[in-house]
Design a protein around this motif. Sequence first.
Motif, PDB file in Angstrom:
ATOM      1  N   GLU A 116      -6.834   6.070   6.777  1.00 37.18           N
ATOM      2  CA  GLU A 116      -5.876   7.143   6.520  1.00 37.18           C
ATOM      3  C   GLU A 116      -5.106   6.803   5.238  1.00 37.18           C
ATOM      4  OE1 GLU A 116      -4.592   9.124  10.557  1.00 37.18           O
ATOM      5  OE2 GLU A 116      -4.170   6.975  10.645  1.00 37.18           O
ATOM      6  N   PRO A 117      -4.725   7.822   4.450  1.00 39.27           N
ATOM      7  CA  PRO A 117      -4.257   7.576   3.077  1.00 39.27           C
ATOM      8  C   PRO A 117      -3.078   6.618   2.939  1.00 39.27           C
ATOM      9  CG  PRO A 117      -4.692   9.912   3.413  1.00 39.27           C
ATOM     10  CD  PRO A 117      -4.831   9.263   4.752  1.00 39.27           C
ATOM     11  N   ALA A 118      -2.011   6.804   3.713  1.00 41.63           N
ATOM     12  CA  ALA A 118      -0.826   5.951   3.545  1.00 41.63           C
ATOM     13  C   ALA A 118      -1.134   4.505   3.918  1.00 41.63           C
ATOM     14  CB  ALA A 118       0.335   6.490   4.385  1.00 41.63           C
ATOM     15  N   ALA A 119      -1.936   4.323   4.957  1.00 38.12           N
ATOM     16  CA  ALA A 119      -2.308   2.968   5.370  1.00 38.12           C
ATOM     17  C   ALA A 119      -3.215   2.316   4.326  1.00 38.12           C
ATOM     18  CB  ALA A 119      -2.995   3.001   6.727  1.00 38.12           C
TER      19      ALA A 119
ATOM     20  N   ILE B 239      -1.483  -5.858   8.605  1.00 38.28           N
ATOM     21  CA  ILE B 239      -0.927  -5.584   7.282  1.00 38.28           C
ATOM     22  C   ILE B 239      -0.034  -4.353   7.338  1.00 38.28           C
ATOM     23  CG2 ILE B 239      -1.511  -4.693   4.978  1.00 38.28           C
ATOM     24  CD1 ILE B 239      -3.985  -6.487   5.028  1.00 38.28           C
ATOM     25  N   VAL B 240      -0.541  -3.288   7.931  1.00 37.63           N
ATOM     26  CA  VAL B 240       0.201  -2.026   7.965  1.00 37.63           C
ATOM     27  C   VAL B 240       1.487  -2.182   8.772  1.00 37.63           C
ATOM     28  CG1 VAL B 240       0.130   0.383   8.699  1.00 37.63           C
ATOM     29  CG2 VAL B 240      -1.869  -0.637   7.622  1.00 37.63           C
TER      30      VAL B 240
ATOM     31  N   GLU C 242       8.199   6.585   5.904  1.00 37.12           N
ATOM     32  CA  GLU C 242       7.589   5.369   5.339  1.00 37.12           C
ATOM     33  C   GLU C 242       6.371   5.711   4.473  1.00 37.12           C
ATOM     34  OE1 GLU C 242       8.338   1.762   8.147  1.00 37.12           O
ATOM     35  OE2 GLU C 242       7.226   3.261   9.275  1.00 37.12           O
ATOM     36  N   GLU C 243       6.587   6.665   3.566  1.00 40.09           N
ATOM     37  CA  GLU C 243       5.516   7.101   2.659  1.00 40.09           C
ATOM     38  C   GLU C 243       4.317   7.668   3.421  1.00 40.09           C
ATOM     39  OE1 GLU C 243       4.596   4.137  -0.277  1.00 40.09           O
ATOM     40  OE2 GLU C 243       6.708   3.666  -0.628  1.00 40.09           O
ATOM     41  N   GLY C 244       4.590   8.317   4.550  1.00 40.42           N
ATOM     42  CA  GLY C 244       3.538   8.973   5.319  1.00 40.42           C
ATOM     43  C   GLY C 244       2.939   8.140   6.425  1.00 40.42           C
ATOM     44  N   LEU C 245       3.468   6.947   6.652  1.00 33.62           N
ATOM     45  CA  LEU C 245       2.901   6.068   7.685  1.00 33.62           C
ATOM     46  C   LEU C 245       3.211   6.516   9.105  1.00 33.62           C
ATOM     47  CD1 LEU C 245       3.485   2.376   6.528  1.00 33.62           C
ATOM     48  CD2 LEU C 245       1.297   3.535   6.834  1.00 33.62           C
ATOM     49  N   SER C 246       4.391   7.111   9.311  1.00 34.54           N
ATOM     50  CA  SER C 246       4.866   7.331  10.680  1.00 34.54           C
ATOM     51  C   SER C 246       5.395   8.733  10.872  1.00 34.54           C
ATOM     52  CB  SER C 246       5.987   6.328  11.003  1.00 34.54           C
ATOM     53  OG  SER C 246       7.174   6.673  10.305  1.00 34.54           O
TER      54      SER C 246
END
Length: 281
Positions: A173-176, A197-198, A235-239
Amino acid sequence: DLIADSGLPLVYPLGNVQVFAKMPKEKTRRVYQVYPDYTDEAEFIVKQAVKLEGVKKFGLFGQNDDYGKLGLEGMKKGLAGSDAKIVGEIFYEVTDRELGTQALKMKESGAEAVVFYANPVAAANFIREMAKVGYRPKIFASFTLYDRDTMFRLVGDLWEGAYFNTVLQIRGEPAADKLINVITTIDPKLKEREGFIVQGAADILVLVEGLKRAGRDLTRENFVKAMETIKGYTEEGLSAPIDFGPDRHHGMNGVRMMRAGKLADRGFTQISPFQVFPAHY
């Protein structure tokens, strides 16, 4: 208590939400948590299992502590009033390595699906032992088993088709992927540990956001005030969106359901978007 008494800000503690929720407000004034409540998550898991697979008989493989016990509590809550039920409960100690007897007991319970509230090593041992006795129930896993690369490495094709929750985006997925690319360039030894890491980066991003908002006049009090201005931060699209405030320090309480694909490509499918539950403190 030690953290609270010291006045030290605590950002993104990875632990039982209820520990903090049950404390007096003055104890958690400097705590900022982004973590799902185990009970809320388990309620979500069993409802998804009924919806997706028509499960009527559930088993639980859980760690013998608050993590596993609150998972069981959530399962009971989620199944209340339905014709589905819990038929098997196995609690393990973190030092346990031999789980053959427990796997046979779960098979004899007749559970069609097993819900895992376990760490990756214990979960993998139990899955392998179930397979040895010819038992392949549906797997529904708490977010602690979100790193499918780790799980595929531990159990191979036995992880194919497993349902698992995530708190964050994952590899693919992009943010990850953006974070993974940056961090594995810095430290190539972290390849094959993409899930961790993520998670680590997510912890840091929330902290950095607070530091940015506090500015150069950085004191503990200014940092606390800055953290309480965070609203709708992903978080830049993470969550899912993270929200803090003077009366809300449990910033995000949610998970989404995923399903593992084939071992050959270690793929996955998102089954549900983020399900966000009320904050607990």
